[in-house]
Enzyme design. Structure first.
Site, short mmCIF file in Angstrom:
data_model
loop_
_atom_site.label_atom_id
_atom_site.label_comp_id
_atom_site.label_asym_id
_atom_site.label_seq_id
_atom_site.Cartn_x
_atom_site.Cartn_y
_atom_site.Cartn_z
N SER B 58 1.04 -1.18 -0.03
CA SER B 58 -0.05 -0.15 0.14
C SER B 58 0.92 1.28 0.00
O SER B 58 1.49 1.76 -1.06
CB SER B 58 -1.12 -0.01 1.15
N HIS B 63 6.52 13.15 7.11
CA HIS B 63 6.76 14.60 7.11
C HIS B 63 7.64 14.70 8.39
O HIS B 63 7.28 14.29 9.50
CB HIS B 63 5.35 15.21 7.35
N CYS B 78 -2.07 -3.57 3.49
CA CYS B 78 -3.32 -4.29 2.97
C CYS B 78 -3.29 -5.82 3.75
O CYS B 78 -3.69 -6.64 2.81
CB CYS B 78 -3.48 -4.41 1.52
#
Lengths: 562, 349
Positions: B58, B63, B78
């Site tokens: 996935s 950040h 997933c």
């Protein structure tokens, strides 16, 4: 390393099951009914375990979580028994005050009692649920920890099974140690502290040697808690003493003083000396003094149920022993006494010189020893238990009668009221069948049993000194029917229930000889406390009941539980 | 295509001054743990960066806020059963973290409320689990009651029975892997039949054993405790069997089976002291539990694939017999208990 994890699993599951058992046993002793509290507690505990396991799936920092879980568990475990004591003391005091007339009628008293009981149940069982819920985290968290730490030997299925096995193993050890060691030897309060300490040590071990990165505040709370737990060992006895004094005296002293001033109430509750608690293999024996209407009263309780009070026991035991002799017109020769560990019944029996043999069967050797050596009790029973002519057998009355082949012409049975299924067994038709087999054809047996007359004297409620008048209800009818149908099923054709003061007795026999119910004027020095009022009442009391098979109390289908 | 997924959201605050090696370390871990399809990176002025990986599992995003000593990251995987434990403990080990905030979210079908996703056949399995779990605890309580009627001292008996029973169930769960049951549904049926026989007859066995071994206390209590172990081990087979049957249908169903199992246990714990013990003798309770168990067994026959009709008839016959005996036991409870008590417990004299 892996060994350590397995050991940790074992110790933690031991602690958890011990908490569960502590709750179940303490609740059963405090409020009677072993089956109810054991079943509900194990069910709620397992439900908690399930939810805990369910919720542990998403946790990604197992060590931190486990330290917190264990800290909480130690805390709840350490206060488990103490909190039940605390809640029970409040519950009992509130009920006593309600009984004292602050509640106008019986039905609203029953409503209040039901509501308080529900509240009591919810509070206690939420603690059980919390223990189950927190314990549910343990196994998944330890397994998650092991899977990160033991990288070299990855957790496969067989490894997982080992953890599960050790978890169950700890559970088994826990129950066995609990049932055979902790509960028989140290009492519940200390057991809870010992188990919490083991749990705390496991928690400290977890922090120190499993490299759990613990936050400062957790470390500080662990330290504070260790110190507190250490201190609690020294203060447990005084806490228990305060609890016992409030539990047994607060209600009575509240009613005894009309001013209801908190300060004098508390002072009177705390004065009058210790409530002595003796823990035996079979029961808790508590005895204490209390002031009632200006008189000092000595009261003895077994598993918090009333046994006797020095103020009115003579009246009661005279009625127990002498009225059956008067009715049958036969002074006993070969006598068997079952129960009656306090020796008060034997004191009355010793007044008959006709007695050739007197056999006394008592379950609890410590009760027997206490009634012999305690100054107050031995002066009440006039040293009856030290009489060398009495043949004392320490053992279970049920098993004794079942095996005995000797015939007696009178059997006196003095057991506690059937508060749980254990004692209910001693009120079963199987038991009375054994009684019948051990009687001569004209012999009789007599026992005290909860019955109600039509006038509705509340036998069981009045046992805590405070009387609350009630009307005769359906459940009273049912209880009378259970008692009468049970002895009938055991083959006793003549059944004479009678009431002396507030206590009810049942005389059973199959004799062919003439019985005499009219006792008016048959006063004697043997029973100075029984007056004409008490004697004349015998043939005028009415205990409504029916004899039906559906009411038979059996060992295999117990019906008679208070 | 299965939509069940898990989504980890992690906020990390560092205790030391900012070092660019931290983000690199996280990226290394991600590189090693997952298969990266594509990487996108953007550096901000004067500092700070955003990283996004497309994974075959996935995605992963990061950040960084160097001025705040803060890193925020998302990992979306997933696989419904994927555990982030190893990943997070590795990140914890390599970075000087002062504060950590984590959340895992269920995504896709996995995130829907359970009730909306129940399908008919699955419902049968769950109802079965419920009854089986209830029966299991009822047997346990029945055995404790059994032990205390024959040996006395009920509190002690309840304490011992619970431990022994849980341990035996554990033993059953362990043996389950050793036995390697081929046909799970067939095996469950057989386990149920054995439970009906041992559990339903346990009070009768106890009263007869008591009449024979009355004077041999140790032998009697060994036999009675053996009965607890047998029934415990058999009950221990049930849950793994049910979970495997559930797993075959849908991975997630196994967990629901586990949950329902606990609810069933709670139900039994309430039913036993409040309804069964006051209304029925111990023989009646045994018959009722055996009857419930028989109903479960017969409802399972439909799901079994049989070799031939003869086998099928046999299965139906056995479960019909169980139901008949249980029914006979319930309706003639008084007669049976009267006979057993007078013949074995009181003994003619």
């Amino acid at each position: 390393m892996k060994k350590n994890y397995l050991l940790l699993t074992c110790i933690l599951s031991f602690c958890s099951i011990s908490y569960e058992l502590l709750f179940a046993n303490t609740l059963a002793i405090m409020s009677g009914n072993v089956v109810l509290w054991h079943s509900l507690t194990i069910g709620i505990y397992i439900a908690g375990l399930g939810l805990g396991t369910f919720r542990s799936v998403d946790i990604i920092m197992p060590k931190k979580k486990l330290v917190r879980v264990e800290l909480l568990l130690c805390l709840i475990g350490a206060i488990s028994v103490a909190s039940i004591y605390f809640i029970t003391a409040i519950y009992e005091t509130a009920l006593s005050i309600a009984k004292a007339g602050y509640i106008a009628d019986y039905s609203s008293y029953i409503t209040l009692k039901t509501q308080l009981r529900a509240l009591y149940f919810i509070i206690c069982e939420s603690l059980v649920f919390a223990v189950g819920y927190l314990s549910g985290f343990e196994l998944p968290l330890i397994m998650a920890m092991a899977s990160t730490d033991l990288n070299q030997e990855t957790m496969d299925e067989s490894n997982e099974n080992q953890f599960i096995a050790f978890n169950y193993f700890g559970t088994l050890i826990g129950t066995l140690i609990f049932a055979y060691l902790l509960i028989p030897i140290i009492d519940a309060l200390y057991t809870s502290l010992v188990v919490a300490s083991i749990n705390l040590l496991a928690c400290l071990w977890l922090v120190l040697s499993f490299k759990a990165q613990t936050e400062k505040r957790i470390k500080v709370s662990l330290l504070i808690f260790s110190v507190l737990l250490g201190f609690s060992f020294f203060y447990a006895k005084s806490f228990e003493q305060i609890f016992l004094r409030v539990y047994y005296r607060a209600g009575t002293t509240f009613i005894d003083d009309d001013r209801h001033d908190f300060k004098t109430w508390w002072k009177k509750t705390m004065d009058k000396g210790d409530v002595v608690r003796i823990k035996t293999l079979y029961q808790y024996i508590d005895f204490f003094n209390v002031s009632w209407k200006g008189k000092d009263e000595f009261i003895l309780m077994i598993n918090t149920n009333f046994q006797f009070s020095s103020l009115n026991e003579r009246y009661y035991h005279e009625g127990f022993v002498h009225i059956p002799v008067l009715i049958t017109g036969k002074e006993p020769v070969d006598v068997l006494v079952l129960g009656a560990g306090d020796g008060l019944l034997l004191r009355e029996l010793k007044k008959y010189e006709s007695i050739k043999s007197l056999t006394h069967v008592e379950l609890d050797p410590e009760m027997h020893e206490l009634s012999k050596s305690n100054d107050v009790i031995s002066s009440l029973n006039e040293g009856a238990l030290s009489d060398p002519n009495i043949k004392t057998i320490i053992g279970d009355a049920f098993q004794f009668l079942r095996k005995s082949t000797k015939k007696y012409d009178a059997i006196f049975i003095d057991f506690p009221y059937p508060q749980d299924y254990n004692v209910s067994k001693l009120f079963s038709y199987e038991f009375y069948t054994f009684v019948r087999r051990n009687l001569t054809p004209n012999g009789y047996a007599v026992f005290d049993v909860p019955l109600r007359t039509k006038e509705g004297s509340t036998a069981s409620e009045s046992r805590r000194l405070i009387e609350l008048h009630s009307t005769f209800t359906d459940s009273d009818f049912e209880r009378n029917s259970i008692v009468m149908s049970t002895v009938s099923k055991a083959g006793f054709k003549i059944r004479i229930p009678y009431l002396v003061g507030k206590e009810t007795f049942l005389l059973i026999t199959n004799t062919n000889e003439q019985l005499n119910y009219d006792l008016l004027g048959k006063l004697s020095d043997r029973y100075p406390n029984l007056d004409n009022d008490a004697l004349s009442l015998i043939n005028r009391q009415y205990f409504p009941h029916v004899i039906e098979d559906q009411y038979v109390n059996s060992v295999f289908h117990p019906l008679l539980v208070d | 295509m299965q939509t069940d997924s898990v989504h980890l959201i992690l906020d990390l605050w560092m205790s030391e001054n900012w070092s660019d090696s931290w983000v690199k370390k996280i990226e290394e871990i991600i590189d090693r743990e997952f298969s990266v399809v594509k990487k996108i990176r953007h550096d901000f002025e004067p500092h700070g960066e955003t990283v996004a990986y497309i994974l075959s599992e996935s995605h992963f995003t990061l950040h960084s806020y160097p001025e705040e000593n803060y890193i925020s990251l998302d990992i979306y995987i997933c696989k419904p059963n994927y555990s982030f434990v190893n990943l997070v403990s590795e990140i914890e080990e390599f970075l000087p973290i002062s504060k950590i905030n984590n959340r895992t979210m269920k995504r896709g079908e996995y995130a829907l409320p359970l009730l909306t996703r129940w399908k008919n056949a699955e419902l049968v399995l769950l109802v079965t689990t419920f009854i089986v779990a209830a029966c299991s605890l009822l047997y346990e309580l029945l055995l404790a009651q059994n032990l205390s009627t024959v040996l006395g001292d009920s509190a002690h008996r309840y304490n011992v029975t619970i431990g022994l029973y849980i341990a035996s169930m554990g033993l059953g769960a362990l043996l389950y892997n050793k036995f390697n049951f081929q046909d799970k549904i067939k095996s469950l049926f057989k386990v149920e039949i054995l439970l009906i026989v041992f559990g339903g007859l346990s009070p009768i066995a106890a009263i007869i054993l008591d009449s024979i071994l009355r004077d041999h206390y140790i032998l009697l209590s060994v036999f009675l405790h053996l009965l607890i172990i047998i029934i415990g081990v058999l009950s221990g087979f049930e849950l793994p069997l049910l979970m495997d049957i559930g797993k075959k249908k849908r991975e997630r169903l196994a967990t629901i089976v586990l949950g329902v199992d606990y609810v069933g246990t709670l139900f039994a714990a309430i039913l036993f002291p409040l309804l069964l013990v006051p209304l029925f003798s111990i023989f009646g309770i045994a018959a009722i539990v055996a009857g419930l168990n028989s109903l479960v067994a017969i409802s399972f026959i439909r799901l079994i694939s049989f070799k031939n009709n003869k086998e099928k008839t046999l299965y139906y016959l056995v479960s019909a017999m169980c139901i008949f005996f249980a029914w006979y036991g319930i309706t003639n409870e008084e007669k049976i208990s009267e006979y057993l008590i007078s013949r074995y417990f009181l003994g003619a004299r």
